[in-house]
Design a protein around this motif. Structure first.
Motif, short mmCIF file in Angstrom:
data_model
loop_
_atom_site.label_atom_id
_atom_site.label_comp_id
_atom_site.label_asym_id
_atom_site.label_seq_id
_atom_site.Cartn_x
_atom_site.Cartn_y
_atom_site.Cartn_z
N GLU A 141 0.81 -1.21 0.00
CA GLU A 141 0.00 0.00 0.00
C GLU A 141 0.85 1.26 0.00
OE1 GLU A 141 -2.97 -0.06 3.05
OE2 GLU A 141 -3.31 -2.21 2.84
N ALA A 142 2.15 1.11 0.22
CA ALA A 142 3.04 2.27 0.23
C ALA A 142 3.19 2.83 -1.17
CB ALA A 142 4.41 1.88 0.79
N ALA A 143 3.47 4.13 -1.25
CA ALA A 143 3.65 4.79 -2.55
C ALA A 143 4.83 4.17 -3.29
CB ALA A 143 3.88 6.28 -2.34
N LEU A 158 8.32 5.49 -2.53
CA LEU A 158 8.92 5.03 -1.27
C LEU A 158 9.47 3.62 -1.43
CD1 LEU A 158 6.33 6.30 1.38
CD2 LEU A 158 8.64 7.19 0.97
N LEU A 203 8.07 1.95 6.10
CA LEU A 203 7.19 2.36 5.01
C LEU A 203 5.73 2.36 5.46
CD1 LEU A 203 8.61 0.66 1.78
CD2 LEU A 203 9.02 2.96 2.69
N GLU A 204 5.36 1.38 6.25
CA GLU A 204 3.99 1.35 6.78
C GLU A 204 3.73 2.60 7.62
OE1 GLU A 204 3.58 -2.22 9.01
OE2 GLU A 204 3.99 -3.54 7.30
N THR A 242 3.40 5.64 5.38
CA THR A 242 2.13 5.61 4.63
C THR A 242 0.99 6.07 5.52
OG1 THR A 242 2.96 3.81 3.24
CG2 THR A 242 0.57 4.14 3.31
N ARG A 243 0.98 5.62 6.77
CA ARG A 243 -0.05 6.06 7.70
C ARG A 243 0.04 7.57 7.94
NH1 ARG A 243 0.85 0.95 10.31
NH2 ARG A 243 2.49 1.89 11.57
N ARG A 248 2.77 10.15 3.80
CA ARG A 248 3.94 10.51 3.00
C ARG A 248 4.00 9.62 1.75
NH1 ARG A 248 3.75 14.94 5.78
NH2 ARG A 248 4.47 14.74 7.96
N ALA A 249 4.24 10.23 0.60
CA ALA A 249 4.28 9.49 -0.66
C ALA A 249 5.69 9.36 -1.21
CB ALA A 249 3.38 10.17 -1.71
#
Length: 311
Positions: free
Chosen positions: A5-7, A10, A43-44, A47-48, A51-52
């Protein structure tokens, strides 16, 4: 939350960094695996936080990640200090690499430091156990007389083992009840000596040292070995080990055990921390403060076992 789900930006940055560690730095597969897991968790976290890409990350994001590592969250258990330290090192490395590669214009993780390891409290013996140790060497032979004097001096002065083995005869002033110890960096300090230690030292100088000295070459060293030479640090270690065995003590005891006991017993008796610092030869009182943790721990034990409403 899954890493997928991370950009993409990233994920690409982390992948490139891990490839760099693998190919150019030759990081071991085990360490690389740990770093990958740490950075996936990072990264998780990013993402929360919405940050992209790394350029959007702020120092506060990194600091909050460190807090999350230690506290845990809905998806992760809290990490031990060593594991949290490794994760922060991985994150710092990622941001440093991103700056070097021109992906960001500032290293926002530079001021976030790994958590400091918990200080291990020194192990102090109680007074009864110290007495058993000091009285363990036999007093009917020269070596036993010497060993008892050595142990008494270690506990009475709180000296490091090398500070005792480096002593010369003239360093002790029996009349003034003091000894000059030479510590780290050649810094000297004057330390008082208790009467039991002086008595044991006098017995050694009268009954044992002359016999050892006749086998040597006239060294000024206070504590001598069987050949009449200065007693080595290793031999002094053996004296303590043998005394502990003779006294039937099962816990691990080293020269520093007596130094720890010296400091702890002084503070328990009401000595000022600055005085103990001077006696121990610590350059900073911060080093000495660890002994106050020992005494507080003792107070907690006494409170827990003695106060009717301690639980």
């Amino acid at each position: 939350m899954a890493v997928s789900e991370a950009a993409p930006e990233l994920v690409d940055a982390v992948t490139t960094y891990l490839d760099h560690l693998d190919v150019e730095r030759g990081m071991s597969p085990h360490t690389l695996s740990n770093y990958r897991r740490d950075l996936e968790r990072y990264l998780e976290h990013l993402t929360r936080a919405g940050r992209a890409e790394l350029a959007e990350v702020r120092g506060g994001d990194v600091g909050e990640f460190l807090i999350a590592l230690r506290r845990g969250d809905d998806e992760h258990r809290p990490l031990a200090t060593s594991s949290a330290t490794r994760a922060v090192v991985a994150v710092r490395g990622l941001h440093r690499f991103a700056l070097a590669e021109g992906l960001v214009v500032r290293d926002v993780a530079a001021d976030v430091h790994p958590p400091s390891s918990a200080k291990r409290l020194p192990k102090a013996l109680d007074v009864t156990t110290v007495t058993r140790l000091l009285e363990a060497p036999p007093d009917d032979d020269p070596r036993g007389v010497r060993d008892r004097a050595l142990l008494e001096m270690l506990y009475s002065t709180g000296a490091r083992i090398t500070e005792i083995t480096d002593l010369d005869v003239d360093d002790v002033d029996a009349e003034q009840r003091t000894v000059v110890l030479t510590g780290k960096g050649g810094k000297q300090r004057l330390v008082p000596v208790g009467r039991p230690a002086l008595a044991a030292l006098e017995a050694y100088r009268v009954r044992a040292r002359p016999g050892f000295a006749t086998r040597g070459r006239g060294t000024p060293a206070l504590f001598l070995n069987a050949r009449g030479a200065r007693l080595s640090r290793q031999s002094a270690w053996n004296v303590i080990r043998e005394a502990a065995e003779r006294a039937g003590l099962t816990q691990s005891i080293s020269p520093h055990t007596l130094r720890h006991s010296f400091a702890t017993h002084l503070l328990d008796g009401g000595a000022d921390l600055r005085v103990v610092q001077e006696l121990l030869g610590h350059a900073s009182v911060t080093t000495t403060q660890i002994y106050t943790l020992v005494t507080v721990d003792t107070l907690r034990e006494v409170f827990a076992t003695s106060h009717p409403r301690s639980r």
